[in-house]
Design a protein around this motif. Structure first.
Motif, PDB file in Angstrom:
ATOM      1  N   MET A   1       0.840  -1.192   0.000  1.00  0.00           N
ATOM      2  CA  MET A   1       0.000   0.000   0.000  1.00  0.00           C
ATOM      3  C   MET A   1       0.877   1.244   0.000  1.00  0.00           C
ATOM      4  N   SER A   2       0.419   2.267  -0.672  1.00  0.00           N
ATOM      5  CA  SER A   2       1.190   3.505  -0.778  1.00  0.00           C
ATOM      6  C   SER A   2       1.205   4.250   0.558  1.00  0.00           C
ATOM      7  N   SER A   3       2.178   5.148   0.702  1.00  0.00           N
ATOM      8  CA  SER A   3       2.282   5.947   1.924  1.00  0.00           C
ATOM      9  C   SER A   3       1.045   6.814   2.113  1.00  0.00           C
ATOM     10  N   LEU A   4       0.513   7.361   1.009  1.00  0.00           N
ATOM     11  CA  LEU A   4      -0.680   8.204   1.108  1.00  0.00           C
ATOM     12  C   LEU A   4      -1.890   7.389   1.559  1.00  0.00           C
ATOM     13  N   ALA A   5      -2.005   6.144   1.072  1.00  0.00           N
ATOM     14  CA  ALA A   5      -3.108   5.276   1.502  1.00  0.00           C
ATOM     15  C   ALA A   5      -3.010   4.985   2.997  1.00  0.00           C
ATOM     16  N   ARG A   6      -1.803   4.714   3.485  1.00  0.00           N
ATOM     17  CA  ARG A   6      -1.623   4.458   4.917  1.00  0.00           C
ATOM     18  C   ARG A   6      -1.935   5.706   5.738  1.00  0.00           C
ATOM     19  N   LEU A   7      -1.584   6.883   5.203  1.00  0.00           N
ATOM     20  CA  LEU A   7      -1.895   8.129   5.903  1.00  0.00           C
ATOM     21  C   LEU A   7      -3.402   8.321   6.026  1.00  0.00           C
ATOM     22  N   LEU A   8      -4.138   8.093   4.938  1.00  0.00           N
ATOM     23  CA  LEU A   8      -5.596   8.242   4.991  1.00  0.00           C
ATOM     24  C   LEU A   8      -6.218   7.224   5.942  1.00  0.00           C
ATOM     25  N   ASP A   9      -5.692   5.989   5.943  1.00  0.00           N
ATOM     26  CA  ASP A   9      -6.203   4.979   6.877  1.00  0.00           C
ATOM     27  C   ASP A   9      -6.004   5.431   8.327  1.00  0.00           C
ATOM     28  N   TRP A  10      -4.817   5.950   8.627  1.00  0.00           N
ATOM     29  CA  TRP A  10      -4.540   6.425   9.983  1.00  0.00           C
ATOM     30  C   TRP A  10      -5.430   7.607  10.336  1.00  0.00           C
ATOM     31  N   TRP A  11      -5.555   8.541   9.413  1.00  0.00           N
ATOM     32  CA  TRP A  11      -6.347   9.750   9.648  1.00  0.00           C
ATOM     33  C   TRP A  11      -7.818   9.396   9.885  1.00  0.00           C
ATOM     34  N   ALA A  12      -8.349   8.506   9.042  1.00  0.00           N
ATOM     35  CA  ALA A  12      -9.748   8.084   9.191  1.00  0.00           C
ATOM     36  C   ALA A  12      -9.964   7.403  10.532  1.00  0.00           C
ATOM     37  N   ASP A  13      -9.010   6.579  10.950  1.00  0.00           N
ATOM     38  CA  ASP A  13      -9.138   5.874  12.224  1.00  0.00           C
ATOM     39  C   ASP A  13      -9.034   6.826  13.406  1.00  0.00           C
ATOM     40  N   GLN A  14      -8.109   7.761  13.352  1.00  0.00           N
ATOM     41  CA  GLN A  14      -7.864   8.655  14.477  1.00  0.00           C
ATOM     42  C   GLN A  14      -8.928   9.747  14.619  1.00  0.00           C
ATOM     43  N   GLN A  15      -9.415  10.250  13.494  1.00  0.00           N
ATOM     44  CA  GLN A  15     -10.326  11.394  13.534  1.00  0.00           C
ATOM     45  C   GLN A  15     -11.769  11.045  13.158  1.00  0.00           C
TER      46      GLN A  15
END
Length: 199
Positions: A1-15
């Protein structure tokens, strides 16, 4: 998975944010092998769809998702080749329909692929404007090309041409993503209003 995909996954989970991400458009022509242009044009819509599905399956390693559409905690939106209005003019010579009228099918240019844990992406299709397809002959195959400049079909979008505000018609996964985002906002508004009213 791309770095941007992992960032969105983290952001969606956290916020607790729901992201809509377009699957991406494939600009390359689709090669339908072992058939002539005449035979493809003479085939029924169902037979054409069968040939196209086989061609897309054979080329799936080249027609993959655009990052970050593979993210797990996002809604990945693909394009359905469909308009809600009638075309502005008769069909052009050389343009052939690749599905029956009113049938909801993935647009020829809409990317597909795998997300986390080999999940199938996109998650759903949204209206994106009817894609017009031209068939061009090859040696022992047909190349299907999506017309990008046609104003006969598609969704109206705002533009500025030579300083004058105007509109033109376009199509693709970005259009589908915009329509899906709009529908989600209306759904949230309706659910919120109903919840407040019922209390």
């Amino acid at each position: 998975m791309s770095s941007l995909a992992r960032l969105l996954d983290w952001w969606a989970d956290q916020q607790g944010i729901l992201f809509h991400v377009s699957a991406g458009n494939v600009a390359e022509d689709l090669a339908v092998t072992n058939i002539t242009t005449t035979a493809f044009e003479d085939a029924t819509p169902e037979e054409r769809c069968g040939h196209i599905e086989t061609a897309q399956r054979n080329a799936r390693h080249q027609r993959t998702l655009m990052a970050p559409a593979e993210a797990m905690n996002v809604i990945t939106v693909g394009a359905a080749s469909l308009d809600e209005t009638t075309p502005t003019s008769p069909i052009q010579a050389g343009v052939i329909p690749v599905h029956a009228d009113g049938e909801v099918t993935p647009a020829l240019s809409s990317a597909v692929g795998l997300g986390a844990f080999r999940s199938i992406k996109p998650d759903f299709l949204a209206l994106s404007g009817e894609h017009e397809v031209r068939a061009m002959p090859g040696a022992n195959h047909v190349r299907l090309s999506v017309l990008g400049q046609t104003q006969r079909t598609g969704l109206n979008v705002a533009t500025v041409q030579r300083g004058n505000p105007s509109v033109y018609r376009t199509r693709g996964t970005s259009c589908a993503n915009a329509m899906a985002s709009r529908a989600s906002l209306f759904a949230v508004s309706a659910l919120g209003s109903g919840f407040i009213t019922s209390r």
